[in-house]
Design a protein around this motif. Structure first.
Motif, mmCIF file in Angstrom:
data_model
loop_
_atom_site.group_PDB
_atom_site.id
_atom_site.type_symbol
_atom_site.label_atom_id
_atom_site.label_comp_id
_atom_site.label_asym_id
_atom_site.label_seq_id
_atom_site.Cartn_x
_atom_site.Cartn_y
_atom_site.Cartn_z
ATOM 1 N N ALA A 142 4.014 6.221 2.720
ATOM 2 C CA ALA A 142 2.736 5.554 2.460
ATOM 3 C C ALA A 142 2.767 4.784 1.146
ATOM 4 C CB ALA A 142 1.607 6.588 2.440
ATOM 5 N N GLU A 143 3.529 5.274 0.163
ATOM 6 C CA GLU A 143 3.681 4.542 -1.091
ATOM 7 C C GLU A 143 4.504 3.269 -0.884
ATOM 8 O OE1 GLU A 143 3.191 3.476 -4.935
ATOM 9 O OE2 GLU A 143 2.248 5.216 -4.033
ATOM 10 N N ALA A 144 5.388 3.306 0.102
ATOM 11 C CA ALA A 144 6.211 2.137 0.396
ATOM 12 C C ALA A 144 5.488 1.115 1.255
ATOM 13 C CB ALA A 144 7.489 2.568 1.109
ATOM 14 N N ASP A 145 4.616 1.597 2.144
ATOM 15 C CA ASP A 145 4.094 0.760 3.226
ATOM 16 C C ASP A 145 2.569 0.823 3.265
ATOM 17 O OD1 ASP A 145 3.546 -0.599 5.534
ATOM 18 O OD2 ASP A 145 4.761 0.674 6.847
ATOM 19 N N ARG A 146 1.931 -0.252 2.845
ATOM 20 C CA ARG A 146 0.470 -0.285 2.796
ATOM 21 C C ARG A 146 -0.175 -0.140 4.177
ATOM 22 N NH1 ARG A 146 0.210 -6.621 1.067
ATOM 23 N NH2 ARG A 146 1.251 -5.648 -0.698
ATOM 24 N N GLU A 147 0.605 -0.363 5.239
ATOM 25 C CA GLU A 147 0.056 -0.248 6.586
ATOM 26 C C GLU A 147 -0.049 1.207 7.059
ATOM 27 O OE1 GLU A 147 -1.107 -2.835 8.267
ATOM 28 O OE2 GLU A 147 -0.597 -4.110 6.548
ATOM 29 N N LEU A 148 0.581 2.129 6.356
ATOM 30 C CA LEU A 148 0.538 3.533 6.764
ATOM 31 C C LEU A 148 -0.717 4.194 6.195
ATOM 32 C CD1 LEU A 148 1.889 5.875 8.246
ATOM 33 C CD2 LEU A 148 3.181 6.372 6.155
ATOM 34 N N ASP A 149 -1.749 4.293 7.009
ATOM 35 C CA ASP A 149 -3.016 4.878 6.579
ATOM 36 C C ASP A 149 -3.081 6.352 6.981
ATOM 37 O OD1 ASP A 149 -3.344 4.766 9.315
ATOM 38 O OD2 ASP A 149 -4.915 3.226 9.266
ATOM 39 N N GLU A 150 -4.256 6.957 6.796
ATOM 40 C CA GLU A 150 -4.393 8.379 7.094
ATOM 41 C C GLU A 150 -4.130 8.674 8.574
ATOM 42 O OE1 GLU A 150 -4.742 10.845 4.834
ATOM 43 O OE2 GLU A 150 -4.457 9.183 3.432
ATOM 44 N N ALA A 151 -4.594 7.786 9.433
ATOM 45 C CA ALA A 151 -4.346 7.979 10.871
ATOM 46 C C ALA A 151 -2.853 7.934 11.158
ATOM 47 C CB ALA A 151 -5.077 6.920 11.689
ATOM 48 N N ALA A 178 16.812 -0.906 -3.600
ATOM 49 C CA ALA A 178 16.114 -1.885 -4.435
ATOM 50 C C ALA A 178 17.022 -2.486 -5.510
ATOM 51 C CB ALA A 178 14.891 -1.231 -5.087
ATOM 52 N N ALA A 179 17.958 -1.686 -6.022
ATOM 53 C CA ALA A 179 18.857 -2.187 -7.067
ATOM 54 C C ALA A 179 19.694 -3.354 -6.564
ATOM 55 C CB ALA A 179 19.765 -1.062 -7.561
ATOM 56 N N ALA A 180 19.969 -3.378 -5.267
ATOM 57 C CA ALA A 180 20.746 -4.475 -4.681
ATOM 58 C C ALA A 180 19.875 -5.685 -4.375
ATOM 59 C CB ALA A 180 21.428 -3.995 -3.404
ATOM 60 N N ARG A 181 18.567 -5.556 -4.628
ATOM 61 C CA ARG A 181 17.618 -6.638 -4.318
ATOM 62 C C ARG A 181 16.674 -6.805 -5.506
ATOM 63 N NH1 ARG A 181 19.195 -3.646 -0.283
ATOM 64 N NH2 ARG A 181 19.710 -4.588 1.739
ATOM 65 N N PRO A 182 17.087 -7.543 -6.536
ATOM 66 C CA PRO A 182 16.281 -7.662 -7.753
ATOM 67 C C PRO A 182 14.857 -8.144 -7.503
ATOM 68 C CG PRO A 182 18.474 -8.580 -8.080
ATOM 69 C CD PRO A 182 18.367 -8.271 -6.632
ATOM 70 N N GLU A 183 14.652 -8.864 -6.425
ATOM 71 C CA GLU A 183 13.304 -9.357 -6.133
ATOM 72 C C GLU A 183 12.368 -8.231 -5.691
ATOM 73 O OE1 GLU A 183 15.436 -9.373 -2.187
ATOM 74 O OE2 GLU A 183 15.926 -9.804 -4.287
ATOM 75 N N ARG A 184 12.915 -7.065 -5.385
ATOM 76 C CA ARG A 184 12.092 -5.917 -4.982
ATOM 77 C C ARG A 184 12.057 -4.848 -6.079
ATOM 78 N NH1 ARG A 184 10.029 -5.563 0.012
ATOM 79 N NH2 ARG A 184 8.519 -4.415 -1.252
ATOM 80 N N SER A 185 11.875 -5.302 -7.315
ATOM 81 C CA SER A 185 11.741 -4.344 -8.409
ATOM 82 C C SER A 185 10.485 -3.498 -8.253
ATOM 83 C CB SER A 185 11.723 -5.071 -9.760
ATOM 84 O OG SER A 185 10.603 -5.944 -9.852
ATOM 85 N N ASP A 186 9.517 -3.974 -7.452
ATOM 86 C CA ASP A 186 8.331 -3.157 -7.181
ATOM 87 C C ASP A 186 8.728 -1.867 -6.467
ATOM 88 O OD1 ASP A 186 9.059 -4.798 -4.935
ATOM 89 O OD2 ASP A 186 7.120 -4.366 -4.004
ATOM 90 N N VAL A 187 9.672 -1.967 -5.545
ATOM 91 C CA VAL A 187 10.147 -0.787 -4.817
ATOM 92 C C VAL A 187 10.893 0.143 -5.765
ATOM 93 C CG1 VAL A 187 11.701 0.018 -3.004
ATOM 94 C CG2 VAL A 187 10.235 -1.975 -2.605
ATOM 95 N N ALA A 188 11.756 -0.419 -6.601
ATOM 96 C CA ALA A 188 12.490 0.406 -7.562
ATOM 97 C C ALA A 188 11.536 1.159 -8.479
ATOM 98 C CB ALA A 188 13.429 -0.474 -8.383
ATOM 99 N N LEU A 189 10.456 0.486 -8.888
ATOM 100 C CA LEU A 189 9.519 1.109 -9.823
ATOM 101 C C LEU A 189 8.784 2.281 -9.184
ATOM 102 C CD1 LEU A 189 8.348 1.084 -12.650
ATOM 103 C CD2 LEU A 189 6.612 -0.538 -11.851
ATOM 104 N N TRP A 190 8.240 2.094 -7.966
ATOM 105 C CA TRP A 190 7.513 3.230 -7.389
ATOM 106 C C TRP A 190 8.456 4.383 -7.033
ATOM 107 C CZ3 TRP A 190 9.033 4.821 -2.699
ATOM 108 C CH2 TRP A 190 9.358 3.913 -1.684
#
Length: 283
Positions: free
Chosen positions: A39-48, A205-217
């Motif tokens: 859920a932290e990775a994917d905003r589409e994963l809601d409680e349901a 994420a380390a192999a994809r610098p543009e996804r530093s958001d993923v590395a951070l969370w």
């Protein structure tokens, strides 16, 4: 498939609160922790969606035969259900996908990394009453059934293939150049499994610098675990600087330098120098 992106700050704060609470509970639930990572990775994963994933694990467990026998019989039953009937397995291409580290996606795609497929095996088997646990072989996570003297290993990445002693030996030799040590065959702690999953996310994420958001969370979730490498604080500080949060990154670097100075003053000085450089970027 759409790339997963993290949720809103408000949703993320709630997910992290629940993650930290579960990780510090008396008996942390592996599937819950893995789904909160998802859920932290994917905003589409809601409680349901979180509930649906747990229901799917329950459903799969209900398809297993009632107590098929000893450890080998359990391993074979899981292979026949999950590997053969349901098609859960992995391929080399799965290492290139973030979804391969997210339990809810693995349940839908029936593909994933060895450790996530092993989580599916463990959670389905546990619900059915099997004596199951994870085994963190170097470079390749598998599942184990039964006590030490009668242990049976299976490889969910290979559709649940039951491993012989020689198979396990070859895996370890290929990864380390050395033979199997008995300590490698011990049951993996659920929190160590979660940390290893987050390590895989960080590597992606380390192999994809543009996804530093993923590395951070991924780093920040790792820091919420009761036990984690201190160096993750340094990694978080570097990520903040890389993302342009120079003041926050500098403060984190200085805090880390204080910790390091107790054992390595030279290293602490180098980190303080990085903090100064980060502050200079504010000018």
């Amino acid at each position: 498939m759409r790339p997963p992106y993290p949720p809103s700050p408000e949703r993320s704060a709630e997910l992290r609160r629940r993650f930290a609470e579960e990780a510090r509970s008396e008996r942390p639930d592996l599937s819950t922790l893995c789904l909160l990572v998802g859920a932290e990775a994917d905003r589409e994963l809601d409680e349901a969606g979180l509930d649906a994933a747990q229901v799917e694990l329950d459903r799969l467990a209900g398809l297993l035969p009632f107590r098929p026998g000893g450890p080998r019989a359990w391993a074979v039953a899981l292979r026949e259900l999950l590997g053969e009937r349901m098609g859960f397995h992995g391929t080399p291409g799965d290492y290139q996908r973030l979804e391969s580290s997210l339990l809810h996606e693995v349940l839908v795609r029936r593909r994933g990394l060895p450790i996530l497929l092993s989580v599916v095996w463990m959670e389905v088997a546990r619900r059915a009453g099997a004596p199951v646990y994870g085994v963190a072989l170097p470079g390749h996570f598998v599942v184990g059934f039964g006590p030490d003297e009668g242990q049976v290993l299976a490889d969910p990445f290979d559709g649940g293939r039951v491993l012989s002693g020689a198979d396990a030996e070859l895996m370890v030799v290929g990864a380390t150049g050395r033979g199997v040590d008995p300590s490698m065959l011990r049951p993996a702690d659920p929190l160590d499994v979660v940390l290893r999953i987050l390590n895989n996310v960080r590597a992606w994420a380390a192999a994809r610098p543009e996804r530093s958001d993923v590395a951070l969370w991924a780093v920040e979730l790792s820091l919420l675990l009761p036990s984690h490498p201190a160096r993750l604080r340094y990694e978080r500080a570097q990520l903040l600087v890389r993302r342009g949060e120079f003041l926050g990154g500098a403060s984190e670097l200085e805090a880390y330098a204080e910790v390091v100075s107790a054992v390595d003053e030279g290293a602490a000085e180098r980190v303080r120098g990085e903090a100064l450089a980060a502050r200079a970027m504010l000018n």
